[in-house]
Write an enzyme that holds these catalytic residues in place. Structure first.
Site, PDB file in Angstrom:
ATOM      1  N   CYS A  70      52.196  44.680 -21.639  1.00  0.00           N
ATOM      2  CA  CYS A  70      53.159  43.591 -21.819  1.00  0.00           C
ATOM      3  C   CYS A  70      52.495  42.275 -21.453  1.00  0.00           C
ATOM      4  O   CYS A  70      51.822  42.195 -20.424  1.00  0.00           O
ATOM      5  CB  CYS A  70      54.373  43.841 -20.920  1.00  0.00           C
ATOM      6  SG  CYS A  70      55.644  42.576 -21.065  1.00  0.00           S
TER       7      CYS A  70
ATOM      8  N   HIS B 165      60.242  48.043 -27.318  1.00  0.00           N
ATOM      9  CA  HIS B 165      59.716  47.307 -26.156  1.00  0.00           C
ATOM     10  C   HIS B 165      60.283  45.883 -26.119  1.00  0.00           C
ATOM     11  O   HIS B 165      60.750  45.413 -25.081  1.00  0.00           O
ATOM     12  CB  HIS B 165      58.176  47.287 -26.216  1.00  0.00           C
ATOM     13  CG  HIS B 165      57.528  46.496 -25.128  1.00  0.00           C
ATOM     14  ND1 HIS B 165      56.775  47.080 -24.127  1.00  0.00           N
ATOM     15  CD2 HIS B 165      57.520  45.164 -24.849  1.00  0.00           C
ATOM     16  CE1 HIS B 165      56.348  46.133 -23.305  1.00  0.00           C
ATOM     17  NE2 HIS B 165      56.785  44.961 -23.717  1.00  0.00           N
ATOM     18  N   GLU B 166      60.256  45.210 -27.286  1.00  0.00           N
ATOM     19  CA  GLU B 166      60.765  43.829 -27.334  1.00  0.00           C
ATOM     20  C   GLU B 166      62.284  43.791 -27.149  1.00  0.00           C
ATOM     21  O   GLU B 166      62.812  42.895 -26.496  1.00  0.00           O
ATOM     22  CB  GLU B 166      60.380  43.153 -28.658  1.00  0.00           C
ATOM     23  CG  GLU B 166      58.881  43.017 -28.885  1.00  0.00           C
ATOM     24  CD  GLU B 166      58.138  42.414 -27.706  1.00  0.00           C
ATOM     25  OE1 GLU B 166      58.678  41.509 -27.050  1.00  0.00           O
ATOM     26  OE2 GLU B 166      57.015  42.880 -27.422  1.00  0.00           O
TER      27      GLU B 166
ATOM     28  N   HIS C 298      63.291  43.734 -23.688  1.00  0.00           N
ATOM     29  CA  HIS C 298      63.188  42.402 -23.061  1.00  0.00           C
ATOM     30  C   HIS C 298      64.506  41.631 -23.163  1.00  0.00           C
ATOM     31  O   HIS C 298      64.905  40.971 -22.199  1.00  0.00           O
ATOM     32  CB  HIS C 298      62.082  41.565 -23.716  1.00  0.00           C
ATOM     33  CG  HIS C 298      60.719  41.802 -23.145  1.00  0.00           C
ATOM     34  ND1 HIS C 298      60.419  41.594 -21.826  1.00  0.00           N
ATOM     35  CD2 HIS C 298      59.570  42.226 -23.718  1.00  0.00           C
ATOM     36  CE1 HIS C 298      59.138  41.886 -21.613  1.00  0.00           C
ATOM     37  NE2 HIS C 298      58.604  42.283 -22.743  1.00  0.00           N
TER      38      HIS C 298
HETATM   39 ZN   LIG Z   1      56.689  42.966 -23.027  1.00  0.00          ZN
END
Ligand SMILES: [Zn+2]
Length: 196
Positions: free
Chosen positions: A105, A147-148, A151
């Protein structure tokens, strides 16, 4: 313009981000700056909280993964040039048996760990023109989107590790918050002591 990427420990990375509307201020230049910031750091994805904005916006460009020779030609072709903007996204389905992938990340430099996620997703979102889209993705593309997406939900990949792994990397994460790392892109560290 390259924006500083917010480092691990900043509260903005823990917030559930809010939807945006078409009149969000300077949206076009924000997108342009986010792409520039992501490419400058050799990332394959960047979410708005990572540049300090708690809004539901992230971008993905998986092209760098297409060069991975361990992948099949079909996978390489899918990854090459896969570039998307996701606004107000909602993952509506995640399917299949979880698989491990070594994730990193931009907000957590030099830390890489295996993370388990389901292989196939269906996501509803608005594209960069604020047109509604609904698509399904699998493999590495799904992985980057998951993954995004995390966030904008205020979740980091380190939150998904076992408690043993979390303990093992705790010191490194503390150092990242304090800016005690070398990184070759612009960052903003929440616990950095002011130098005069
Ligand atoms: Zn990330």
């Amino acid at each position: 313009m390259i924006l500083p990427i917010v480092a691990y420990g900043d509260p903005v990375l823990k917030k559930k981000a809010k939807d945006i509307t078409k009149d969000y201020s300077n949206f076009d230049s924000l997108l342009e700056n986010m792409f520039e910031t992501m490419y400058n750091a050799f990332g394959v994805g960047l979410a708005a909280p990572q540049i300090g904005l708690p809004v539901r916006l992230f971008l993905v460009d998986t092209t760098p993964f297409a060069e991975d020779e361990d992948l099949s030609q079909v996978e390489q072709k899918a990854l090459n040039g896969f570039k998307r903007v996701f606004i107000n996204a909602k993952i509506v389905k995640e399917e299949g048996d979880e698989w491990a992938f070594n994730e990193g990340c931009l907000s957590i430099p030099d830390v890489r760990e295996d993370v388990f996620r389901k292989p196939k997703i269906t996501i509803e979102y608005l594209d960069e023109n604020f047109d509604e889209q609904k698509e399904s993705f699998d493999g590495l593309i799904a992985r980057v989107i998951q993954h995004e997406y995390d966030h904008i939900e205020g979740i980091l990949f380190t939150d998904k590790l076992s408690s043993l792994k979390k303990r093992l990397i705790k010191g490194r994460l503390t150092n990242i918050s304090k800016g005690k790392i070398t990184v070759d892109y612009r960052m903003r560290f929440p616990d950095q002591k002011k130098r005069r």
